[in-house]
Design an enzyme around this catalytic site. Sequence first.
Site, PDB file in Angstrom:
ATOM      1  N   ASP A 169       0.840  -1.206   0.000  1.00 39.70           N
ATOM      2  CA  ASP A 169       0.000   0.000   0.000  1.00 39.70           C
ATOM      3  C   ASP A 169       0.872   1.253   0.000  1.00 39.70           C
ATOM      4  OD1 ASP A 169      -1.832   2.079   0.625  1.00 39.70           O
ATOM      5  OD2 ASP A 169      -3.146   0.649   1.646  1.00 39.70           O
ATOM      6  N   HIS A 200      -2.826  -0.101  -2.553  1.00 34.27           N
ATOM      7  CA  HIS A 200      -4.003   0.547  -1.983  1.00 34.27           C
ATOM      8  C   HIS A 200      -5.217   0.391  -2.908  1.00 34.27           C
ATOM      9  CE1 HIS A 200      -5.930   3.369   0.739  1.00 34.27           C
ATOM     10  NE2 HIS A 200      -6.393   4.035  -0.307  1.00 34.27           N
TER      11      HIS A 200
END
Length: 231
Positions: A169, A200
Amino acid sequence: MSETLTITTPDGAFSAYVARPSAASAPAIVVIQEIFGVNKVMRDICDDLAAQGFVAVCPDLFWRIEPGIDITDQSEGEWKKAFELYNAFDVDAGVSDIAATIAATRALPGVSGKVGAVGYCLGGLLAFLTAVRTDADASVSYYGVGTEKHVAEAEKLARPLLMHIAEEDQFVPKEAQKVILDALKDHPQIEIHTYPGRDHAFARVGGAHYDAADAGTANARSLAFFKSNLG
């Protein structure tokens, strides 16, 4: 079937998108938006949850800044607008608005009593805070940004929380992930799943980092979690 709910607070009123299942009575889930407002992605999540047998309610949490935000992640201008909203957003007021949404949802005709919450991105942080600060019966956080700053609040957690973390992420770096995992992995009320190779918003349909397989895995885990804890 969808409708609009108006939620009144001491600070003013805001709207929420509501999707209903075919059943006359069902548990409910509050769907907590990303930084793009109550857009088609969020409405589709609500509709999918309704198809799975839940009343789904998605409140307009940007109402204090600008009501009715409905943008996508498909243009540079929209991303700029989304980050402006994110930077202007008051997290504590947002959690208060979610608490008001949960209360209003419990009072809706056809809601059987238990109310959960699920959030994504900014909403993933808000879902964590909803779990520790409100009376939500069960909460799910997808790739919450900034959660590492609030892990100490988990000592207040009394109801189940499921967390999905993308290992690559870009908005939740490895250091932040380590803080989250070290603090929360042994908490009796928390279940955490990490997703190797995922960035993400891997569960955002149509997004640049969408991964159908891992999104399907995460969503199946979330559905089983809600069915177990809200039934």
